[in-house]
Design a protein around this motif. Structure first.
Motif, PDB file in Angstrom:
ATOM      1  N   SER A  83       0.754  -1.224   0.068  1.00  0.00           N
ATOM      2  CA  SER A  83       0.129  -0.090   0.096  1.00  0.00           C
ATOM      3  C   SER A  83       0.938   1.244   0.031  1.00  0.00           C
ATOM      4  O   SER A  83       0.515   2.296  -0.524  1.00  0.00           O
ATOM      5  CB  SER A  83      -1.005  -0.091   1.319  1.00  0.00           C
ATOM      6  N   ASP A 183      -6.711   5.448   4.924  1.00  0.00           N
ATOM      7  CA  ASP A 183      -5.471   4.392   4.817  1.00  0.00           C
ATOM      8  C   ASP A 183      -5.852   3.465   5.918  1.00  0.00           C
ATOM      9  O   ASP A 183      -5.819   3.707   7.059  1.00  0.00           O
ATOM     10  CB  ASP A 183      -4.313   5.092   5.002  1.00  0.00           C
ATOM     11  N   GLU A 184      -6.355   2.250   5.525  1.00  0.00           N
ATOM     12  CA  GLU A 184      -6.722   1.084   6.385  1.00  0.00           C
ATOM     13  C   GLU A 184      -5.743  -0.049   6.400  1.00  0.00           C
ATOM     14  O   GLU A 184      -6.347  -1.259   6.330  1.00  0.00           O
ATOM     15  CB  GLU A 184      -8.364   0.574   5.883  1.00  0.00           C
ATOM     16  N   ALA A 185      -4.723   0.112   6.712  1.00  0.00           N
ATOM     17  CA  ALA A 185      -3.552  -1.006   6.477  1.00  0.00           C
ATOM     18  C   ALA A 185      -3.935  -2.077   7.578  1.00  0.00           C
ATOM     19  O   ALA A 185      -3.779  -3.384   7.451  1.00  0.00           O
ATOM     20  CB  ALA A 185      -2.174  -0.290   6.637  1.00  0.00           C
ATOM     21  N   TYR A 186      -4.726  -1.682   8.843  1.00  0.00           N
ATOM     22  CA  TYR A 186      -4.959  -2.380   9.762  1.00  0.00           C
ATOM     23  C   TYR A 186      -6.619  -2.688   9.932  1.00  0.00           C
ATOM     24  O   TYR A 186      -6.632  -3.033  11.295  1.00  0.00           O
ATOM     25  CB  TYR A 186      -4.316  -1.656  11.075  1.00  0.00           C
ATOM     26  N   ARG A 187      -7.097  -2.621   8.996  1.00  0.00           N
ATOM     27  CA  ARG A 187      -8.555  -3.003   9.324  1.00  0.00           C
ATOM     28  C   ARG A 187      -8.901  -4.104   9.579  1.00  0.00           C
ATOM     29  O   ARG A 187      -9.883  -4.102  10.540  1.00  0.00           O
ATOM     30  CB  ARG A 187      -9.320  -2.661   7.889  1.00  0.00           C
ATOM     31  N   GLU A 188      -8.429  -5.142   9.358  1.00  0.00           N
ATOM     32  CA  GLU A 188      -8.655  -6.427   9.969  1.00  0.00           C
ATOM     33  C   GLU A 188      -8.425  -6.816  11.301  1.00  0.00           C
ATOM     34  O   GLU A 188      -9.048  -7.533  11.922  1.00  0.00           O
ATOM     35  CB  GLU A 188      -8.027  -7.656   9.143  1.00  0.00           C
ATOM     36  N   ASP A 197     -16.069   0.602   8.269  1.00  0.00           N
ATOM     37  CA  ASP A 197     -15.389  -0.109   7.101  1.00  0.00           C
ATOM     38  C   ASP A 197     -15.245   1.161   6.142  1.00  0.00           C
ATOM     39  O   ASP A 197     -16.169   1.611   5.339  1.00  0.00           O
ATOM     40  CB  ASP A 197     -15.979  -1.189   6.653  1.00  0.00           C
ATOM     41  N   ARG A 217      -5.959  -0.645   1.377  1.00  0.00           N
ATOM     42  CA  ARG A 217      -5.665  -1.735   2.076  1.00  0.00           C
ATOM     43  C   ARG A 217      -4.382  -2.519   1.468  1.00  0.00           C
ATOM     44  O   ARG A 217      -3.754  -2.186   0.531  1.00  0.00           O
ATOM     45  CB  ARG A 217      -6.945  -2.744   1.826  1.00  0.00           C
ATOM     46  N   THR A 218      -3.980  -3.478   2.557  1.00  0.00           N
ATOM     47  CA  THR A 218      -2.833  -4.090   2.276  1.00  0.00           C
ATOM     48  C   THR A 218      -2.710  -5.587   2.553  1.00  0.00           C
ATOM     49  O   THR A 218      -3.694  -5.964   3.422  1.00  0.00           O
ATOM     50  CB  THR A 218      -1.465  -3.578   3.154  1.00  0.00           C
ATOM     51  N   GLY A 231      -0.680  -4.274  -2.132  1.00  0.00           N
ATOM     52  CA  GLY A 231      -1.523  -3.436  -1.518  1.00  0.00           C
ATOM     53  C   GLY A 231      -2.586  -3.074  -2.608  1.00  0.00           C
ATOM     54  O   GLY A 231      -2.084  -3.419  -3.770  1.00  0.00           O
ATOM     55  N   CYS A 233      -5.763  -0.066  -4.007  1.00  0.00           N
ATOM     56  CA  CYS A 233      -6.720   0.879  -3.782  1.00  0.00           C
ATOM     57  C   CYS A 233      -8.174   0.814  -4.152  1.00  0.00           C
ATOM     58  O   CYS A 233      -8.258   0.375  -5.468  1.00  0.00           O
ATOM     59  CB  CYS A 233      -6.016   2.448  -4.310  1.00  0.00           C
TER      60      CYS A 233
END
Length: 356
Positions: A83, A183-188, A197, A217-218, A231, A233
């Motif tokens: 990402s 920027d939701e690299a840690y969404r999970e 979300d 996301r990544t 990653g 977009c």
């Protein structure tokens, strides 16, 4: 004769990755300690015999799979080498000399580097006293020159996350010609139901004609593929088309694409690991609070210790115990949530420092 390079790069700070020290416990880079699943490793091994061929430059199969999973058209997806590379492409696609890119600070360390390399001006907005993004101050900092705003949630390195009402209020107030990148690299790792979300939120805005909301996301964090770099977009077609125009051909290698697809096949199993990390996150934070540390609420796979001037001493203490954390001198230390035994070793080190 002296070779001429860009003079403005002389003061460009280099990205500082988490250190790797043989024999030490690494809790510095927000990696998933358990590693990739056996099924993913098997898929990578089987694909290795085909690496004499170029990868699909557009990652078509992965785009198709993500399109179905996320319920977005393929034209609204762009894939990149992690990402961070998609961040770079977004900056390049929107901003140049005379333009501004705005973000909270401290936030993802790559933002100021990517902006300066693109020749744009960076606008850093200090965090709140609670170590979260100051959305009111960020709105006040937007000018006619602003082209893009990074909203890192959960924020790296503090772990704080934005809730729906405050994020919607912010987006509503941003001019519709400014791209807002969630920027939701840690969404999970998010377990707070009030933290939206980003992709679903973006869809709501697109349906209302607001095409300036993009989401990153990544596969590096929750999916355990940090070493392969994938990653993506999710954005309006106008944004993804521009992002693809600044894409480096064949940027996502063949093994990375195969691993990402295999990880999606095993997503349920991987998300169980995320839940285990979240449980450990709560235990680690509670223990640190009991030890007397300030630890902001976190929705990521790490905790933030705002140690200020004690940061370097804390870092050296941890290194002496063969534990590697990510220290930001004068600000604080970010500590990845690892395996239970790794976390126990860190907590013991933290207790020792608190007692000094």
């Amino acid at each position: 004769m002296t070779v001429r390079t860009r003079a403005d790069l002389a003061d460009l700070p280099g990205y500082v990755p988490g250190r790797t020290i043989p024999g030490a416990i690494k809790l510095a880079s927000n990696e998933m300690s358990p590693g990739p699943l056996p099924s993913v490793v098997k898929a990578i091994a089987e694909a290795a015999s085909r690496i004499n061929r170029y990868p699909d430059s557009g990652a078509g199969e992965l785009v198709s799979r993500l399109s179905g999973r996320l319920d977005v058209p393929e034209s609204r997806l762009a894939i990149g080498c992690g990402s961070v590379t998609v961040c770079q492409q977004l900056v390049q696609a929107t901003s140049g000399a005379g333009d501004q890119v705005l973000f909270g600070w401290r936030s993802f360390e790559a933002y100021p580097i990517l902006v300066q390399v693109a020749g744009a001006a960076q606008v850093r907005v200090p965090l709140t006293a609670g170590h979260g993004l100051d959305l009111d101050a960020m709105l006040a900092a937007i000018t006619p020159a602003t082209r893009l705003v990074f909203v890192c949630t959960p924020n790296n390195p503090t772990g704080t996350a934005l809730r729906r009402a405050e994020l919607e209020r912010f987006i509503d107030a941003v001019p519709d010609d400014v791209v807002v990148v969630i920027d939701e690299a840690y969404r999970e790792f998010v377990d707070d139901p009030e933290v939206p979300d980003g992709i679903e939120l973006a869809k709501e805005y697109w349906a209302r004609g607001r095409d300036n909301v993009a989401v990153l996301r990544t596969f590096s964090k929750a999916y355990g593929l940090a070493g392969l770099r994938v990653g993506y977009c999710v954005a309006s077609e106008a944004v993804t088309e521009a992002v693809r125009k600044v894409y480096v051909p064949f940027g996502v290698n063949a093994l990375a694409q195969v691993a990402a697809l295999a990880s999606l096949d095993a997503e349920d199993e991987l998300l169980v690991r995320c839940a285990e990390t979240v449980a450990e996150r709560g235990r680690v934070r509670d223990t640190l609070l009991d030890q007397g540390y300030e630890v902001p609420p976190t929705q990521a796979n790490f905790v933030w210790l705002p140690l200020g001037e004690e940061t370097d001493a804390f870092n050296e203490h941890c290194l002496a115990q063969k534990i590697v954390v990510r220290a930001f001198s004068g600000a604080g230390a970010r500590v990845t949530i690892g395996l239970p035994e790794e976390n126990d070793a860190f907590l013991a080190a933290a207790a020792g420092f608190a007692a000094t």
